[in-house]
Design a protein around this motif. Structure first.
Motif, mmCIF file in Angstrom:
data_model
loop_
_atom_site.group_PDB
_atom_site.id
_atom_site.type_symbol
_atom_site.label_atom_id
_atom_site.label_comp_id
_atom_site.label_asym_id
_atom_site.label_seq_id
_atom_site.Cartn_x
_atom_site.Cartn_y
_atom_site.Cartn_z
ATOM 1 N N GLU A 21 0.829 -1.208 0.000
ATOM 2 C CA GLU A 21 0.000 0.000 0.000
ATOM 3 C C GLU A 21 0.864 1.258 0.000
ATOM 4 O O GLU A 21 0.488 2.287 -0.590
ATOM 5 N N ALA A 22 2.027 1.185 0.639
ATOM 6 C CA ALA A 22 2.918 2.354 0.729
ATOM 7 C C ALA A 22 3.414 2.818 -0.627
ATOM 8 O O ALA A 22 3.866 3.963 -0.771
ATOM 9 N N ARG A 24 1.607 3.333 -3.273
ATOM 10 C CA ARG A 24 0.526 3.930 -4.070
ATOM 11 C C ARG A 24 0.675 5.435 -4.259
ATOM 12 O O ARG A 24 -0.007 6.030 -5.085
ATOM 13 N N LYS A 25 1.562 6.067 -3.498
ATOM 14 C CA LYS A 25 1.757 7.514 -3.625
ATOM 15 C C LYS A 25 2.984 7.812 -4.473
ATOM 16 O O LYS A 25 4.019 7.149 -4.342
ATOM 17 N N ASP A 26 2.880 8.809 -5.335
ATOM 18 C CA ASP A 26 4.020 9.233 -6.152
ATOM 19 C C ASP A 26 4.867 10.246 -5.380
ATOM 20 O O ASP A 26 4.343 11.065 -4.620
ATOM 21 N N TRP A 27 6.194 10.206 -5.615
ATOM 22 C CA TRP A 27 7.121 11.068 -4.905
ATOM 23 C C TRP A 27 8.048 11.786 -5.884
ATOM 24 O O TRP A 27 8.391 11.239 -6.933
ATOM 25 N N TYR A 34 10.749 13.693 0.788
ATOM 26 C CA TYR A 34 11.329 12.436 0.317
ATOM 27 C C TYR A 34 12.788 12.305 0.757
ATOM 28 O O TYR A 34 13.211 11.226 1.203
ATOM 29 N N THR A 246 11.600 5.680 -6.087
ATOM 30 C CA THR A 246 10.895 6.369 -5.004
ATOM 31 C C THR A 246 9.835 5.509 -4.316
ATOM 32 O O THR A 246 9.730 5.500 -3.090
ATOM 33 N N HIS A 247 9.049 4.789 -5.092
ATOM 34 C CA HIS A 247 7.985 3.973 -4.504
ATOM 35 C C HIS A 247 8.579 2.845 -3.655
ATOM 36 O O HIS A 247 8.058 2.515 -2.582
ATOM 37 N N ARG A 250 9.856 4.211 -0.315
ATOM 38 C CA ARG A 250 8.777 4.424 0.653
ATOM 39 C C ARG A 250 8.279 3.094 1.228
ATOM 40 O O ARG A 250 8.009 2.993 2.435
#
Length: 370
Positions: A21-22, A24-27, A34, A246-247, A250
């Motif tokens: 789940e972590a 799912r956000k773009d960075w 970040y 990045t994903h 995270r």
């Protein structure tokens, strides 16, 4: 989304829903939030590796674990006036030999059988006979078989002869307790998708800072320059030189949190050991014999001998996949084996379900033969 099967492999491995789940956000790679995350991860890794934290640093490196191993071999060993002693008893020790050959680094090889641990007596003989040796490299858990090598003893022996030490702890860091300072390790290498239980995308090095500082200008690779990567992260507050995953980063941070919540490396090691003990007991009941003696066996992955000449791994693999489990083919050069991992988001109940599935497969095969 629930996974259709459980990965019983040494990595990539089954991860928690919250780790997935972590991602799912773009960075943004330049964003302060970040970069702060990267710095937290770097410090967390040092904290996991030693109580002598002021003497060590960590570097994150894009790519698979092999990329990170090569970044160390190519960045800390000068081609001139250096010689690397490599202890190998499997495919991953052999891969370090291959790297050194391609990089033009002189080597001395201490080779033991794939089901026997690194021989300390032989290591010392090499160190006594060849004062030109400058570095010693050894694999902690050789995932060819699952054997655990006596890394602490190897590194302390190397330090008695004033050598630099490099440890491939790809499949062990985070799942087996160690202390890089107490064990005399200068460079420890691991990956995001092993015992920390993150996903693939980067590896990391935990290094003695004073040794890493000596490595400026050694690397013959731009992208795998470990010193340059470290210096950029130090000077630019967590910035990677080139695009970072990045994903994955995270997700790795989430995996570190979950390692802490589980009770740290001690608790995770206990779970892995329980998994492996139940696995071996159950497999023996099903007629499968481990390739490595239990006294040398890690809790990470276990190699099993093919039970007879008629055993077909691919059919066995497919049957287990249909039952909800994915295992690994063998990598031993001498005999036919297959491997089952006991790390990741896996517990004793999963292993017991696996054994029941294997018993069911064997019962079906027995009925067919009748």
């Amino acid at each position: 989304m629930k996974n259709p099967y459980l990965l019983l492999t040494p990595g990539p491995l089954s991860t928690s829903e919250s780790v997935r789940e972590a991602m799912r956000k773009d960075w943004c790679t330049w964003d302060h939030e970040y970069l702060l995350l990267v710095q937290k991860i770097r410090q967390h890794l040092v904290n996991l590796a030693t109580h002598q934290r002021s003497e060590y640093t960590s570097v994150l490196m894009q790519g698979s674990g092999t990329f990170t191993v090569e970044s160390v071999i190519g960045s800390v060993i000068p081609r001139e006036y250096s010689k690397l002693l490599i202890a190998t008893n499997g495919a991953y020790g052999n891969r370090i030999i291959q790297m050194a050959e391609i990089l033009g680094i002189q080597t001395v090889i201490s080779r033991t059988k794939e089901n026997e641990p690194t021989n300390l007596y032989e290591i010392e003989k090499f160190l006594q006979a060849d004062p030109a040796i400058t570095h010693v490299a050894v694999v902690h858990c050789e995932t060819t078989t699952g054997i655990l090598n006596p890394v602490e003893d190897v590194c302390k022996l190397a330090k008695a002869y004033n050598k630099n030490t490099i440890v491939d702890a790809m499949s062990s860091f985070g799942g087996i307790e160690l202390d890089v300072h107490e064990w005399k390790i200068d460079f420890l290498i691991s990956s995001a998708n092993k015992c920390i239980q993150g996903v693939p995308g980067f590896g990391f090095v935990i290094a003695k800072t004073e040794e890493l500082e000596k490595c400026e200008g050694i690397s013959h690779s731009l992208s795998l320059d470990l010193y340059d990567q470290w210096k950029t992260m130090e000077d630019s507050n967590g910035k990677w030189r080139f695009t970072s995953p990045t994903h994955v980063v995270r997700a790795f941070y989430q995996a570190l949190i979950e390692l802490e919540e589980e009770g740290g490396v001690t608790a995770r090691n206990k779970r892995y050991r329980e998994n492996q003990t139940i696995l071996v007991e159950g497999m023996r009941e099903c007629g499968f014999t481990p390739f490595v003696l239990q006294e040398y066996q890690s809790p990470i992955i276990t190699s099993f001998l093919h039970p007879n000449d008629d055993f077909e791994f691919n059919a066995f693999y497919q049957h287990l996949k249909e039952e909800g489990f994915v295992i690994y083919p063998g990598k031993v050069s001498e005999v036919l084996t297959f491997r089952i991992g006991t790390i990741g988001e896996v517990d004793k109940y999963d292993i017991r379900r696996l054994i029941q599935s294997i018993k069911k497969i064997k019962d079906k095969q027995g009925e067919t033969e009748k």
